[in-house]
Design an enzyme around this catalytic site. Structure first.
Site, PDB file in Angstrom:
ATOM      1  N   CYS A 113      -5.366 -38.322  55.015  1.00  0.00           N
ATOM      2  CA  CYS A 113      -6.663 -39.001  55.168  1.00  0.00           C
ATOM      3  C   CYS A 113      -6.520 -40.460  55.592  1.00  0.00           C
ATOM      4  O   CYS A 113      -7.474 -41.060  56.086  1.00  0.00           O
ATOM      5  CB  CYS A 113      -7.457 -38.919  53.871  1.00  0.00           C
ATOM      6  SG  CYS A 113      -7.753 -37.222  53.387  1.00  0.00           S
ATOM      7  N   HIS A 258     -13.174 -43.657  54.890  1.00  0.00           N
ATOM      8  CA  HIS A 258     -12.832 -42.239  54.990  1.00  0.00           C
ATOM      9  C   HIS A 258     -13.859 -41.433  54.200  1.00  0.00           C
ATOM     10  O   HIS A 258     -14.346 -41.872  53.158  1.00  0.00           O
ATOM     11  CB  HIS A 258     -11.426 -42.011  54.431  1.00  0.00           C
ATOM     12  CG  HIS A 258     -11.128 -40.573  54.181  1.00  0.00           C
ATOM     13  ND1 HIS A 258     -11.247 -39.627  55.165  1.00  0.00           N
ATOM     14  CD2 HIS A 258     -10.756 -39.917  53.064  1.00  0.00           C
ATOM     15  CE1 HIS A 258     -10.949 -38.448  54.659  1.00  0.00           C
ATOM     16  NE2 HIS A 258     -10.644 -38.591  53.383  1.00  0.00           N
ATOM     17  N   ASN A 288     -15.158 -33.325  54.760  1.00  0.00           N
ATOM     18  CA  ASN A 288     -13.999 -34.208  54.868  1.00  0.00           C
ATOM     19  C   ASN A 288     -13.157 -33.746  56.059  1.00  0.00           C
ATOM     20  O   ASN A 288     -12.598 -32.653  56.028  1.00  0.00           O
ATOM     21  CB  ASN A 288     -13.207 -34.112  53.556  1.00  0.00           C
ATOM     22  CG  ASN A 288     -11.981 -35.012  53.534  1.00  0.00           C
ATOM     23  OD1 ASN A 288     -11.554 -35.516  54.561  1.00  0.00           O
ATOM     24  ND2 ASN A 288     -11.408 -35.187  52.362  1.00  0.00           N
TER      25      ASN A 288
HETATM   26  N1  ACO Z   1     -18.127 -24.452  43.220  1.00  0.00           N
HETATM   27  C1  ACO Z   1     -18.483 -24.212  41.960  1.00  0.00           C
HETATM   28  N2  ACO Z   1     -17.712 -24.540  40.904  1.00  0.00           N
HETATM   29  C2  ACO Z   1     -16.527 -25.129  41.173  1.00  0.00           C
HETATM   30  C3  ACO Z   1     -16.095 -25.405  42.484  1.00  0.00           C
HETATM   31  C4  ACO Z   1     -16.938 -25.034  43.535  1.00  0.00           C
HETATM   32  N3  ACO Z   1     -16.631 -25.260  44.818  1.00  0.00           N
HETATM   33  N4  ACO Z   1     -14.892 -26.009  42.418  1.00  0.00           N
HETATM   34  C5  ACO Z   1     -14.574 -26.110  41.130  1.00  0.00           C
HETATM   35  N5  ACO Z   1     -15.572 -25.588  40.365  1.00  0.00           N
HETATM   36  C6  ACO Z   1     -15.658 -25.479  38.921  1.00  0.00           C
HETATM   37  C7  ACO Z   1     -14.337 -25.705  38.232  1.00  0.00           C
HETATM   38  O1  ACO Z   1     -13.605 -24.489  38.203  1.00  0.00           O
HETATM   39  C8  ACO Z   1     -14.778 -26.149  36.862  1.00  0.00           C
HETATM   40  O2  ACO Z   1     -15.141 -25.030  36.119  1.00  0.00           O
HETATM   41  P1  ACO Z   1     -14.785 -24.952  34.537  1.00  0.00           P
HETATM   42  O3  ACO Z   1     -15.528 -26.089  33.933  1.00  0.00           O
HETATM   43  O4  ACO Z   1     -15.305 -23.618  34.164  1.00  0.00           O
HETATM   44  O5  ACO Z   1     -13.312 -25.114  34.460  1.00  0.00           O
HETATM   45  C9  ACO Z   1     -16.061 -26.919  37.140  1.00  0.00           C
HETATM   46  O6  ACO Z   1     -16.492 -26.540  38.442  1.00  0.00           O
HETATM   47  C10 ACO Z   1     -15.861 -28.411  37.123  1.00  0.00           C
HETATM   48  O7  ACO Z   1     -14.697 -28.690  37.871  1.00  0.00           O
HETATM   49  P2  ACO Z   1     -14.124 -30.108  37.952  1.00  0.00           P
HETATM   50  O8  ACO Z   1     -12.858 -30.109  38.726  1.00  0.00           O
HETATM   51  O9  ACO Z   1     -14.129 -30.733  36.577  1.00  0.00           O
HETATM   52  O10 ACO Z   1     -15.262 -30.772  38.797  1.00  0.00           O
HETATM   53  P3  ACO Z   1     -15.413 -32.248  39.163  1.00  0.00           P
HETATM   54  O11 ACO Z   1     -16.683 -32.740  38.634  1.00  0.00           O
HETATM   55  O12 ACO Z   1     -14.184 -33.044  38.887  1.00  0.00           O
HETATM   56  O13 ACO Z   1     -15.567 -32.138  40.725  1.00  0.00           O
HETATM   57  C11 ACO Z   1     -14.323 -32.446  42.728  1.00  0.00           C
HETATM   58  C12 ACO Z   1     -14.532 -31.562  41.527  1.00  0.00           C
HETATM   59  C13 ACO Z   1     -15.600 -32.484  43.561  1.00  0.00           C
HETATM   60  C14 ACO Z   1     -13.206 -31.886  43.607  1.00  0.00           C
HETATM   61  C15 ACO Z   1     -13.978 -33.849  42.223  1.00  0.00           C
HETATM   62  O14 ACO Z   1     -12.925 -33.812  41.312  1.00  0.00           O
HETATM   63  C16 ACO Z   1     -13.643 -34.768  43.306  1.00  0.00           C
HETATM   64  O15 ACO Z   1     -14.493 -35.161  44.073  1.00  0.00           O
HETATM   65  N6  ACO Z   1     -12.389 -35.199  43.408  1.00  0.00           N
HETATM   66  C17 ACO Z   1     -11.956 -36.034  44.494  1.00  0.00           C
HETATM   67  C18 ACO Z   1     -11.215 -35.166  45.395  1.00  0.00           C
HETATM   68  C19 ACO Z   1     -11.601 -35.337  46.805  1.00  0.00           C
HETATM   69  O16 ACO Z   1     -12.584 -35.905  47.185  1.00  0.00           O
HETATM   70  N7  ACO Z   1     -10.737 -34.802  47.616  1.00  0.00           N
HETATM   71  C20 ACO Z   1     -10.946 -34.848  48.991  1.00  0.00           C
HETATM   72  C21 ACO Z   1      -9.654 -34.679  49.644  1.00  0.00           C
HETATM   73  S1  ACO Z   1      -8.618 -36.001  49.285  1.00  0.00           S
HETATM   74  C22 ACO Z   1      -9.115 -37.230  50.149  1.00  0.00           C
HETATM   75  O17 ACO Z   1      -9.648 -37.066  51.223  1.00  0.00           O
HETATM   76  C23 ACO Z   1      -8.960 -38.537  49.566  1.00  0.00           C
END
Ligand code: ACO
Length: 331
Positions: A113, A258, A288
């Site tokens: 990224c 980004h 993304n």
């Molecule tokens: N749809 C529905 N439920 C989902 C999904 C989905 N696509 N993905 C995960 N879940 C579930 C999980 O399994 C979890 O279930 P559980 O509670 O039964 O275990 C629940 O949703 C919550 O999951 P979390 O991982 O705690 O969710 P969180 O609120 O942290 O959000 C996310 C996840 C959106 C990925 C967040 O952590 C985030 O934004 N992280 C940053 C990562 C990012 O932006 N990466 C991009 C690539 S890297 C970069 O470009 C910098």
């Protein structure tokens, strides 16, 4: 003073729109979950048979047209991607042949990224050193072939889209425009927080039949760790960049970050006390797009008529590696 400036910009996304509802028919997710956690409404997917270099070609031709230059005017190509056409040779070589340039050098940048900012910074250094005059800097990705569209991969699969953005960076012999300052950082201790193990050269052979059915085939991410580090490092980086470049936050017209997650960028803007509207986003439409996201957003901002000569812009990125970087420039 010798500087580099963005002489032309262009972008391209494939026509196929994929909505959150379409993804929710493939795995247990929902439009509501994706929108509230990430801001994403839809993304683009390239069709079967389309290569990363094909998307890059469209964006590059638009950037060249905007710069008023021909492929033969280019001295060098820097190509940032984590989804190359093939493992080798570099995708810059494929792009060079498709554009029909002469035997100019091509360098692939593998910094995810932050790849576009690493490439831009290297291009800026080449130009300031007097080595080259016109460099094509491209960020392009095809993620849609390498996502796990099952419940196991839903956390990653909903985030990513395909696209390309490019700039022509050219020599500028003045003081009023151009790149003022760049910063590049990495912390490889967090390499495993966001990675794809499919290519493991320690294995003999490096790809086995079992691998096809294993999670190693797909990208994996510790989302919470990525989120926390992205917010912390981007805030520090913004402050460090303006301090080192000796400008004030209020002098910056737009922050072009980004597009990892809308919530990351909103939190960074809020914690820096930036007014609403200064931090730009288009993740809603494209998801993304990794190395493509910054030039894609820059191009949209420019084509919307929001940029005037002399505007101060901050480009900011954070991604796998971890890597992070910034570029402060006068448009
Ligand atoms: N749809 C529905 N439920 C989902 C999904 C989905 N696509 N993905 C995960 N879940 C579930 C999980 O399994 C979890 O279930 P559980 O509670 O039964 O275990 C629940 O949703 C919550 O999951 P979390 O991982 O705690 O969710 P969180 O609120 O942290 O959000 C996310 C996840 C959106 C990925 C967040 O952590 C985030 O934004 N992280 C940053 C990562 C990012 O932006 N990466 C991009 C690539 S890297 C970069 O470009 C910098």
């Amino acid at each position: 003073m010798l500087r580099s400036y963005i002489r032309g910009v262009g972008s391209y996304v494939p026509p196929r729109v994929v909505t959150n509802d379409e993804l929710s028919r493939l795995m247990s997710t929902s439009d509501e979950w994706i929108r509230t956690r990430t801001g994403i409404v839809e993304r683009r997917y390239a069709d079967e048979g389309v290569l990363c270099s094909d998307l890059a070609l469209e964006a590059s031709q638009r950037a060249l047209a905007d710069a008023g230059l021909a492929p033969s005017d280019l001295d060098f190509i820097l190509f940032a991607t984590l989804s190359p056409d093939h493992h080798f040779p570099g995708t810059g070589c494929y792009l060079q042949a498709k554009m029909g340039t002469s035997s100019i050098g091509c360098l692939d940048v593998r910094n995810q990224c932050t790849g576009f900012l690493y490439a831009l910074s290297a291009a800026d250094a080449f130009i300031r050193a007097g080595v080259y005059e016109n460099i094509l800097v491209v960020g392009a990705e095809i993620h849609s072939s390498a996502l796990d569209f099952t419940d196991r991969g839903r956390d990653v699969a909903v985030l990513f889209g395909d696209g390309a953005g490019a700039v022509v960076l050219s020599r500028y012999d003045g003081a009023h425009r151009g790149i003022l300052h760049t910063e590049l950082h990495a912390d490889g201790r967090h390499a495993r927080a966001l990675c794809m193990d499919v290519w493991d050269i320690s294995k003999k052979p490096y790809i086995t039949r079992d691998l096809i059915d294993s999670p190693a085939l797909w990208p994996r991410m510790d989302g919470k760790t990525v989120f926390k580090h992205a917010v912390t490092e981007l805030i520090k980086l913004f402050q460090q960049t303006i301090a080192r470049a000796q400008v004030r936050a209020e002098d910056i017209k737009y922050v072009i970050p980004h597009q990892a997650n809308l919530r990351i960028n909103q939190m960074v803007g809020e914690q820096l006390g930036l007014p609403h509207g200064k931090v730009l986003n288009n993740i809603q439409k494209y998801g993304n797009t990794t190395a493509a996201s910054i030039p894609l957003l820059l191009d949209e901002t420019y084509r919307a008529g929001l940029l005037e000569e002399g505007d101060l812009l901050m480009l900011l990125g954070f991604g796998s590696g971890f890597t992070w970087g910034s570029a402060l420039l006068r448009w």
